[in-house]
Design an enzyme around this catalytic site. Structure first.
Site, mmCIF file in Angstrom:
data_model
loop_
_atom_site.group_PDB
_atom_site.id
_atom_site.type_symbol
_atom_site.label_atom_id
_atom_site.label_comp_id
_atom_site.label_asym_id
_atom_site.label_seq_id
_atom_site.Cartn_x
_atom_site.Cartn_y
_atom_site.Cartn_z
ATOM 1 N N HIS A 137 -25.864 -68.218 -27.317
ATOM 2 C CA HIS A 137 -25.338 -66.994 -27.921
ATOM 3 C C HIS A 137 -25.921 -65.807 -27.161
ATOM 4 C CE1 HIS A 137 -23.005 -68.613 -31.203
ATOM 5 N NE2 HIS A 137 -24.001 -69.446 -31.510
ATOM 6 N N ASN A 140 -29.498 -65.613 -26.112
ATOM 7 C CA ASN A 140 -29.894 -66.521 -25.028
ATOM 8 C C ASN A 140 -29.476 -65.974 -23.672
ATOM 9 O OD1 ASN A 140 -28.584 -68.622 -27.404
ATOM 10 N ND2 ASN A 140 -30.772 -68.667 -26.977
ATOM 11 N N ASP A 167 -22.351 -60.529 -24.682
ATOM 12 C CA ASP A 167 -21.022 -60.880 -25.167
ATOM 13 C C ASP A 167 -19.988 -59.830 -24.770
ATOM 14 O OD1 ASP A 167 -21.947 -63.167 -26.353
ATOM 15 O OD2 ASP A 167 -21.684 -62.493 -28.411
#
Length: 392
Positions: A137, A140, A167
């Site tokens: 995610h 990480n 992200d």
């Protein structure tokens, strides 16, 4: 006359959660026809548990899309996808490396169907390398990119905050940029491309400030001690008397001088870049000055002052701020319960284009019949897909 620059472009979206859906949201807002491919039943995980109201998280990144809910492993499903691919311009997927190939939907297979296809695979660590098969995610990816280590106060523990940088900047926006570049070339050459977007790689490539510090000082600079992380009096946040915070970004001398004049500390006008033992002392002086008044007082004091000073706003204050309103940065979106809520609009302004909310976020499989009819599937063929469990 206003037009959307991606009008006529067709996108197949096999992504879930945040990076991929945010990428395809940008494409949809720019006019592309985005078909969201998701599992039958509850649909993608970000919708929330089956039987519960649709999540606001899902609502925020899935407007202007249609939904095809299909079990990719069921008989007949691959034929549907191949039919969609024949007329598609872009495919975006967010599975771990190898998943689409095992479904018979990898790039090589789809390229044989449509040589113009721009195929973008968004993953945590890329399609190869020792970490490629691992789950992860944002926290990480930030860790491996060297970002999280710097996200801490001096002598404090790293924490990622509530903005998933890897992200969004590493995944969504990097993918959108690469997709549009490949699409431009495909339009003139007739040849698509495979795009390997590693969120870790793309976030890492943006992490220039710690890298510059490393090369400048020949060693890593500890968190909280670099130019932008708290090492300078002229760049940081200061608490006000009511427990709020004022952000000071007065890096240039002219801004720092204006800050000191307005804050009532002209004697510090030459100390904005104080370092070593002097730095903390100057910061403590500034902190005591800011702590003496409320945030509202400081907003009033700096009104019209060119000093790179701003209030640290909560998200509810952001939505109603006059600048947010003037820039038309929110769009009122209907909710399934009959209410509505403001979400952020497409942020980029350009000539002959105006953002619009043309479709609310779809329910799972809402457009199954429409999409299959457009592909030429007869009622009997659709009934067979249902009988085989490919669609609900």
């Amino acid at each position: 006359m206003t037009t959307k620059p991606l009008s006529g472009i067709k996108v197949l979206d096999f992504t879930q959660l945040l990076p991929g859906p945010m990428c395809t949201l940008q494409l949809a807002d720019l006019g592309a026809e985005v078909i969201k491919i998701e599992p039958p039943g509850p649909g993608e995980a970000a919708r929330g548990p089956l039987g519960t109201p649709i999540s606001h998280f899902f609502q925020a990144v899935n407007r202007n899309k249609r939904s095809l809910a299909i079990d990719l492993r069921a008989p007949g499903a691959r034929d549907v996808i191949l039919a969609l691919v024949r007329d598609a311009d872009i495919l975006v997927e967010g599975f771990r490396p190898g998943v689409m190939a095992r479904l018979g939907l990898g790039y090589d297979a789809l390229k044989a169907t449509n040589t113009r296809l721009v195929y973008c695979a968004i993953s945590g660590y890329g399609q190869n390398g020792p970490l490629a098969a691992l789950g992860g995610h944002d926290i990480n990816y930030q860790s491996y990119a060297g970002i999280l280590e710097q996200s801490a106060p001096a002598a404090g523990s790293p924490h990622p905050g509530n903005f998933p940088i890897a992200d969004l900047a590493g995944g969504a926006l990097s993918a959108a940029m690469a997709i549009l570049a490949a699409l431009f070339d495909a339009q003139r050459s007739g040849e698509g491309r495979f795009i390997d977007v590693s969120m870790t790689d793309c976030a890492m490539a943006l992490n220039v400030q710690p890298l510059a510090g490393l090369h400048t000082w020949k060693q890593p600079i500890p968190a909280g001690h670099d130019t932008l992380s708290g090492g300078l009096p002229c760049y940081g946040t200061y608490e006000t008397s009511d427990g709020r915070h004022l952000a000071v970004g007065a890096l240039e001398p002219k801004f720092w001088q204006n800050f000191c004049q307005t804050a009532g500390c002209p004697e510090l006008a030459r100390s904005g870049w104080a370092s070593g033992k002097a730095g903390p002392a100057v910061k403590a002086q500034v902190a005591a000055i800011i702590k003496a008044r409320t945030l509202a007082d400081w907003i009033a004091a700096f009104d019209g002052v060119d000093a790179c000073v701003s209030p640290v706003l909560r998200i509810d204050e952001v939505l109603t701020h006059p600048h947010t309103t003037a820039r038309e940065m929110t769009v009122q979106t209907s909710l399934p319960d009959g209410g509505s809520a403001p979400y952020f609009a497409f942020p980029v302004k350009m000539s002959n284009y105006r953002f619009s909310l043309d479709r609310p976020p779809p329910t799972p499989g809402e457009h199954n019949a429409d999409i299959l009819h457009e592909l030429g599937w007869a009622a009997e063929a659709i009934a067979r897909l249902k009988a085989d469990g490919a669609i609900a």
